[in-house]
Design a protein around this motif. Structure first.
Motif, short mmCIF file in Angstrom:
data_model
loop_
_atom_site.label_atom_id
_atom_site.label_comp_id
_atom_site.label_asym_id
_atom_site.label_seq_id
_atom_site.Cartn_x
_atom_site.Cartn_y
_atom_site.Cartn_z
N ASP A 72 2.08 -13.55 3.18
CA ASP A 72 2.39 -12.12 3.04
C ASP A 72 3.30 -11.69 4.18
N ASP A 73 3.98 -10.58 3.96
CA ASP A 73 4.92 -10.05 4.95
C ASP A 73 4.64 -8.59 5.24
N GLY A 74 3.37 -8.24 5.24
CA GLY A 74 3.00 -6.86 5.52
C GLY A 74 2.08 -6.31 4.45
N PRO A 75 1.48 -5.16 4.66
CA PRO A 75 0.54 -4.60 3.68
C PRO A 75 1.26 -4.06 2.45
N PRO A 76 0.81 -4.45 1.25
CA PRO A 76 1.44 -3.92 0.05
C PRO A 76 1.17 -2.43 -0.10
N PRO A 77 2.15 -1.66 -0.57
CA PRO A 77 1.93 -0.22 -0.79
C PRO A 77 1.05 -0.01 -2.01
N ASP A 78 0.62 1.20 -2.20
CA ASP A 78 -0.22 1.52 -3.36
C ASP A 78 0.46 1.07 -4.64
N GLY A 79 -0.25 0.31 -5.42
CA GLY A 79 0.29 -0.15 -6.69
C GLY A 79 1.23 -1.32 -6.59
N GLY A 80 1.53 -1.77 -5.38
CA GLY A 80 2.45 -2.88 -5.23
C GLY A 80 1.76 -4.21 -5.51
N ALA A 81 2.54 -5.18 -5.89
CA ALA A 81 2.00 -6.51 -6.15
C ALA A 81 3.07 -7.53 -5.84
N CYS A 82 2.64 -8.69 -5.39
CA CYS A 82 3.56 -9.78 -5.09
C CYS A 82 3.45 -10.85 -6.16
N SER A 83 4.56 -11.47 -6.46
CA SER A 83 4.55 -12.56 -7.43
C SER A 83 3.89 -13.78 -6.82
N SER A 84 2.84 -14.26 -7.49
CA SER A 84 2.16 -15.44 -6.95
C SER A 84 3.07 -16.66 -6.96
N SER A 85 4.09 -16.66 -7.81
CA SER A 85 5.00 -17.80 -7.83
C SER A 85 5.80 -17.90 -6.55
N LEU A 86 5.91 -16.79 -5.82
CA LEU A 86 6.62 -16.80 -4.54
C LEU A 86 5.65 -16.95 -3.37
N SER A 87 4.54 -16.26 -3.44
CA SER A 87 3.67 -16.16 -2.27
C SER A 87 2.61 -17.24 -2.19
N THR A 88 2.34 -17.95 -3.29
CA THR A 88 1.16 -18.81 -3.34
C THR A 88 1.53 -20.26 -3.67
#
Length: 813
Positions: free
Chosen positions: A207-223
């Protein structure tokens, strides 16, 4: 000039060796790691290019490994990601970080290239260490991840496992839980300690910081994920095996020297409760199973330690003094033991030959302070650099142990401080210690003693002296499981596992001892911070008292404000609330004097021509400072109370210590007692330079305001002969700086590791009119001789070289 590189991914394989964001993706779930404290929701609005696409079949290219594990065989980090469908994508990379421009990558499968939010870090590689990802229970796998993001210095890494067969390293910067490193930067190294056999899937989320409300990261990139395998130990395999000597403590039921064979194994018996220990074969007889001393356990609760881990590199640089969570000490190895009968000529453990005691030892290696320092408030060391000349902060114990073993010693005396890896290696400060185990469990004991010290453990029996780094709120748990000579306390008092027993009373300011634990202290205290002294016979002319001063530091109970000031010259205890510190050490010193023949009371021993004393802290020696000072000012007054004027029991004529990380040889003037009369202080040798960061060089001559370690300069003075002060020390150079700068190298600077070394004592029996002596030879890491001293039965010592001995001094020998 910045270079823009277009990477084209085809079928999930990068055209470069390094896998970049989007070239490996995962269908496994996972949420972004916990937020980094330094980020806020505002930075989530930064734009960026994404190569993310749908995730279905295939495999990830984001994991790689090298080689095979020396114990566990071939090993590979195996990617277990669902992977991405084959697609062509273009990722714009600028200075190693995903481009934040408006160009969007396109997934040919039809997925839209999304915007890479600032909190969505992207993994780029996952590799195992040189040992691979398969190892035995009790060993560690080193996993290293690299990642990219808009704020690369802010990247956090969260590590989890599908099958709980191990333990991750602890937190960074005091944030999160085990296996979570926040604000770790572009890469993160994680230790995975195997605690049970099996296979597990390790999942990494960046991760690169706290996600904002409703934000989501693509697991294909982060995991991404990888497979780690932990193998059960064969029943015949041991981690380490050695022999140590003790004496008649009055509790073991033995007389004379006692040689104890010890072995460590991570083997788990198939039947619950069965003895996991290997067999020992003595004098070619039938194999006998060793006795279980302390069973393997990974369930000891984390306890308070006196060196708080988890302080960030930024806080270190800024001088902050914030603490973090502790780390449980895990011991997935069982400790086994077996007393060697008198007359043992050979002993085999799991096919490994152990060094058995010799009838008349004449050669003793003396080493001390052998661990590698990782301590937030007191220095860092390049624990991965074992070359004594490698950097400004090398860790040379392995080289020293091998050199000392080549001396073919009959005995090894360790004068204390075995484990120094208190805190996690800091990122970004230039120290070569990344991935080093830390804390006080088996992995750090293995790294600080059993692996680098293996040649010397195999060369001769050891005599173990406890140091202040083996206090209960440091490495005391390992001390009792592995090295202490008394029986292991199944009642949990004499183990350091329970902090309630760190002090000798019910509370830290107690003045009434709990005396229900008589088996573990001559004073009867329920405490893990005191140990009985013991006596070992070296040969027909020499014996040595081993004394525990682990808790005699100024911060110990003797300085508690609840107690009156300790007497410095009186011969009686305080008349009111006497401290247990004073009373406990008074009792143990009395016992030590009895052992060495300072008393004619029934059951006491007799003095020999040479009567040595070993405790960790120098009593008559000096600690580095301006001016040099005594290292444990609360303890000598107790010694002077028990042995007025002489401090040590009167027969003692040589004192051996560590604690100060240098070499010291000190001869003393004949002292004048306050009550009248004279005495000859014991000659003093300090050998505390076999591994840990060296102290500053001592001044020579010692200045007039140098504090005598016994607070009685009139009685204890360094001898001066012909205007030459009889004090020798190693030249340790300036304070260590790391890394050594390019400018310093260009200017001709070299690493300042001049003072590392070890000592060898050699007995000279004499003949006819020639009296017996002991000779001490101080060696450097390259086996050149730094100094040679001759110790007389009078307690006086003459050395070839007095003063500060430079690294290129040939001396006068």
């Amino acid at each position: 000039m910045r270079t823009r590189i277009a990477l084209v991914c085809v079928a999930g394989v990068s055209s470069l060796f390094l896998t970049v964001a989007g070239c490996g993706s995962s269908s496994n779930g996972g949420s972004p790691g916990a937020g980094d404290a330094e980020s806020d929701a505002a930075n989530s609005s930064s734009g960026g290019s994404s190569s993310g696409g749908s995730s279905s079949g295939g495999s990830s290219s984001g994991a790689s490994s090298s080689g095979s594990n020396g114990d566990g065989g071939d090993a590979t980090v195996e990617p277990t990601d669902g992977g991405a469908d084959a697609y062509d994508a273009t990722v714009l990379v600028e200075s190693g970080t995903a481009e934040t421009g408006s160009e969007a990558s396109t997934n040919e499968e039809g997925g839209e290239g999304g915007s890479l939010a600032s909190y969505c870090g992207a993994w780029t590689s996952l590799t195992s260490g040189t040992g691979g990802s398969e190892t035995f229970v009790g060993e560690s796998v080193l996993l290293t991840a690299a990642a990219t993001g808009l704020d690369p210095d802010n990247l956090g890494y969260t590590w989890t496992m599908s099958n709980p067969i191990g333990a991750f390293g602890a937190t960074t910067n005091g944030v999160g839980s085990q296996g979570q490193d926040e604000v770790a930067g572009p890469s993160d190294t994680m230790q995975f300690l195997c605690t049970a056999p099996g296979t597990t899937t390790v999942t990494l989320v960046v991760d690169d910081g706290p996600p904002p409300d409703g934000g989501a990261c693509s697991s294909s990139l982060s995991t991404t994920t990888a497979t780690v395998t932990c193998d059960a130990y064969p029943s015949t395999q041991v981690e380490s095996a050695w022999v140590e000597l003790t004496g008649p403590n009055g509790i073991n039921g033995y007389t004379g020297n006692v040689a104890i064979a010890r072995a460590l194994t991570a083997y788990v018996a198939t039947e619950a409760g069965a003895n996991p220990c290997p067999t020992i074969t003595i004098n070619g007889g039938a194999p006998v199973q060793m006795t279980l001393r302390a069973a393997a356990t990974t369930s000891i609760a984390a306890r308070t330690v006196n060196t708080a881990p988890g302080i960030s590199a930024a806080a270190i640089i800024g001088g902050a003094a914030a603490g973090g969570p502790g780390k449980p000490a895990l011991f997935p190895v069982s400790s086994c033991e077996y007393p060697l009968p008198s007359g043992t000529t050979s002993a085999l453990v799991a096919g490994r030959s152990l060094p058995v005691p010799k009838a008349n030892p004449t050669t003793i290696v003396v080493i001390g302070d052998t661990g590698c320092r990782l301590q937030t408030d007191n220095g860092w060391q390049s624990c991965n650099d074992t070359n004594p000349n490698g950097t400004d902060t090398p860790y040379p114990f392995a080289a020293i142990a091998a050199a000392a073993a080549a001396q073919n010693p009959d005995l090894v005396l360790h004068v204390g401080d075995y484990a120094y890896r208190d805190n996690e290696c800091p990122a970004g400060l230039g120290y070569n210690c990344g991935g080093s185990p830390w804390g006080f469990g088996w992995d750090t004991w293995e790294a600080d003693l059993f692996t680098p010290g293996a040649p010397l453990l195999a060369a001769a029996p050891w005599i173990m002296t406890r140091g202040n780094h083996e206090q209960c709120n440091r490495a005391g748990q390992g001390w009792y499981r592995f090295l202490d000579t008394q029986p292991f306390d199944t009642g949990d008092v004499h183990t350091c596992d329970n902090p309630a027993y760190d002090d000798p009373g019910a509370a830290s300011n107690s003045t009434t001892a709990d005396t229900s634990c008589a088996n573990y202290s001559v004073y009867g205290n329920c405490t893990g911070n005191w140990n009985n002294p013991f006596l070992v016979s070296i040969n027909s002319s020499t014996q040595i008292v081993v004394f525990d001063t682990a808790n005699a530091k100024p911060q110990s109970q003797g300085q508690n404000s609840a107690f009156p000031a300790l007497p410095t010259g009186s011969t009686s205890l305080p008349t009111n609330a006497s401290s247990l510190f004073f009373a406990s050490y008074e009792s143990e010193l009395t016992t030590a004097g009895c052992l060495v023949g300072a008393s004619s009371a029934p059951g006491c021993g007799s003095p020999l021509p040479f009567n040595f004393w070993s405790n960790h802290h120098p009593i008559f020696g000096y600690a580095t400072g301006t001016p040099p000072a005594n290292p444990i000012p609360a303890f000598p007054p107790v010694m002077n109370h028990v042995f007025p004027g002489t401090y040590f029991p009167p027969p003692i004529n040589l004192a051996l210590h560590g604690h100060t990380h240098d070499y010291q040889a000190i001869d003393f003037q004949t002292g004048t007692l306050p009550e009248g009369g004279t005495f000859q202080p014991a000659a003093t040798l300090v050998s505390g330079n076999a591994g840990d960061i060296l102290d500053l060089a001592m001044p020579y001559p010692l200045p007039p305001d140098a504090g005598s370690s016994v607070n009685n300069p009139a009685a204890v003075e360094v001898a001066t002969v012909g205007g030459v002060q009889q004090f020798a020390s190693s030249d340790n150079g300036p304070p260590y700086q790391n890394p050594i700068s390019d400018a310093a190298v260009a200017a001709g600077d070299t690493p300042t590791d001049n003072g590392f070394g070890y000592m060898v004592l050699q007995f000279n029996p004499g003949d006819g009119g020639t009296p017996a002596t002991w000779t001490s030879t101080e060696y450097r890491t390259d086996n050149t001789i730094r100094d040679v001293c001759t110790i007389q039965t009078s307690g006086q010592m003459s050395c070839a070289s007095w003063g500060i001995i430079q690294p290129d001094d040939a001396g006068v020998y």
